[in-house]
Design a protein around this motif. Structure first.
Motif, PDB file in Angstrom:
ATOM      1  N   PHE A 113       0.832  -1.205   0.000  1.00  0.00           N
ATOM      2  CA  PHE A 113       0.000   0.000   0.000  1.00  0.00           C
ATOM      3  C   PHE A 113       0.868   1.258   0.000  1.00  0.00           C
ATOM      4  N   TYR A 114       1.861   1.263   0.858  1.00  0.00           N
ATOM      5  CA  TYR A 114       2.725   2.429   1.033  1.00  0.00           C
ATOM      6  C   TYR A 114       3.430   2.783  -0.272  1.00  0.00           C
ATOM      7  N   GLU A 115       4.028   1.775  -0.908  1.00  0.00           N
ATOM      8  CA  GLU A 115       4.771   2.016  -2.146  1.00  0.00           C
ATOM      9  C   GLU A 115       3.847   2.416  -3.287  1.00  0.00           C
ATOM     10  N   GLN A 116       2.725   1.720  -3.433  1.00  0.00           N
ATOM     11  CA  GLN A 116       1.809   2.025  -4.523  1.00  0.00           C
ATOM     12  C   GLN A 116       1.206   3.415  -4.382  1.00  0.00           C
ATOM     13  N   MET A 117       0.882   3.827  -3.149  1.00  0.00           N
ATOM     14  CA  MET A 117       0.309   5.151  -2.936  1.00  0.00           C
ATOM     15  C   MET A 117       1.289   6.241  -3.327  1.00  0.00           C
ATOM     16  N   LEU A 158      12.096   4.642  -3.127  1.00  0.00           N
ATOM     17  CA  LEU A 158      12.243   3.999  -1.830  1.00  0.00           C
ATOM     18  C   LEU A 158      13.574   3.261  -1.836  1.00  0.00           C
ATOM     19  N   HIS A 159      14.511   3.726  -1.039  1.00  0.00           N
ATOM     20  CA  HIS A 159      15.842   3.120  -1.017  1.00  0.00           C
ATOM     21  C   HIS A 159      15.869   1.866  -0.160  1.00  0.00           C
ATOM     22  N   LYS A 160      15.187   1.909   0.979  1.00  0.00           N
ATOM     23  CA  LYS A 160      15.109   0.713   1.825  1.00  0.00           C
ATOM     24  C   LYS A 160      14.120   0.960   2.956  1.00  0.00           C
ATOM     25  N   GLN A 194      14.027   7.319   1.863  1.00  0.00           N
ATOM     26  CA  GLN A 194      13.424   7.636   0.567  1.00  0.00           C
ATOM     27  C   GLN A 194      13.880   8.993   0.057  1.00  0.00           C
ATOM     28  N   SER A 195      13.631   9.224  -1.227  1.00  0.00           N
ATOM     29  CA  SER A 195      13.983  10.503  -1.843  1.00  0.00           C
ATOM     30  C   SER A 195      12.936  10.862  -2.887  1.00  0.00           C
ATOM     31  N   GLU A 216      17.986  14.184  -1.833  1.00  0.00           N
ATOM     32  CA  GLU A 216      18.896  13.449  -0.958  1.00  0.00           C
ATOM     33  C   GLU A 216      18.114  12.425  -0.139  1.00  0.00           C
ATOM     34  N   PRO A 217      18.574  11.180  -0.129  1.00  0.00           N
ATOM     35  CA  PRO A 217      17.865  10.161   0.660  1.00  0.00           C
ATOM     36  C   PRO A 217      17.760  10.563   2.129  1.00  0.00           C
ATOM     37  N   LYS A 218      16.564  10.452   2.676  1.00  0.00           N
ATOM     38  CA  LYS A 218      16.318  10.837   4.066  1.00  0.00           C
ATOM     39  C   LYS A 218      15.509   9.749   4.761  1.00  0.00           C
TER      40      LYS A 218
END
Length: 266
Positions: A113-117, A158-160, A194-195, A216-218
């Motif tokens: 859900f999080y990624e798709q949104m 989403l980096h991780k 994420q960035s 910048e990834p945060k």
């Protein structure tokens, strides 16, 4: 200010987007311990981060009062859920009809859900958002998408994940006079790195990446609220209600809760 919840029943349907469930419910009047707790609970209680907690050394009374509020919220949530199951299961030989919470599956689903949104929001994909989210958060995201120029979009990366999403609060409440009609909410803590980049189409139709501070990834910590509904024994799929914030210490100690508005953090 306590969340005010109204019944929305029309043409045999119940509105799904009823807001963040408060700490009271008319379905539990027969349970004395829940009646007592309902006067002191502020609904979803999300334990504050350590930096915002009263010091055990310098403010022990405030810290213990906060801990007591948290324990009451947990006890209230458990009692409501137990009574909800007892009231909704019907006769002994009938199928039990309550909204089921598969915690392991829900944690996995929360990632999807999080990624798709966020991906749909970044690429201005309103159709996907409508399938994933409730009306309130869709409207909020559409306002932000409409503020972009026609040739602009975003690229969310989403980096991780930092650990797995964790369920920090659940709440159930009846939503109408209809039999076996309830709303179930679960709040999951999602930690990630994420960035966000801006994508601009030039005159030739080619996409250019515009870097900015968000590139910048945060590290991000967000509380994702998922909701599902049962209407007359029929369950709907989980959907995204939005995001919320951890409980403010002042609100908990004053035994007040604020109205939660579905929105994404900046």
């Amino acid at each position: 200010m306590a969340v005010q919840r109204q019944e929305h029943v029309a043409q045999g349907e119940v509105s799904e987007d009823m807001g963040l469930l408060p700490g009271t419910s008319e379905m539990i009047d027969s349970v004395v311990c829940v009646e007592i707790l309902s006067y002191f609970v502020i609904g979803h209680f999300i334990w504050p981060t350590s930096s915002k907690l009263p010091s055990l050394l310098y403010e022990p009374k405030r810290r213990m009062k906060l801990q007591w509020q948290w324990l009451k919220a947990k006890a209230y949530s458990f009692a409501v859920l137990a009574n909800y199951k007892l009231q909704s299961k019907g006769r002994f030989f009938q199928r039990k009809t309550w909204v089921k919470l598969d915690r392991r599956k829900l944690r996995r689903s929360a990632r999807e859900f999080y990624e798709q949104m966020y991906c749909a929001f970044a690429r201005n994909d309103t159709r996907t958002l409508k399938t994933l989210c409730l009306e309130g958060i869709v409207k909020s995201l559409k306002v932000r998408m409409n503020s972009r120029r026609p040739n602009e979009s975003l690229r969310w990366t989403l980096h991780k994940y930092i650990g797995s999403p964790r369920i920090v609060s659940t709440m159930v409440s009846s939503v109408s006079d209809a039999e076996k009609s309830y709303i179930y909410q679960a709040v999951l803590k999602v930690r990630s790195v994420q960035s966000l980049d801006k994508i601009v189409k030039n005159m030739n139709g080619e996409e250019e990446v515009v870097k900015g501070p968000a590139s910048e990834p945060k590290r991000k910590v967000e509380y994702l609220v998922l909701q599902r509904q049962m209407f007359k024994g029929e369950e709907s799929p989980w959907k995204i209600w939005g995001t919320t914030e951890e409980t403010k210490v002042e609100d908990a100690l004053e035994e007040q809760s604020k109205t939660a508005v579905p929105a994404l953090p900046n």
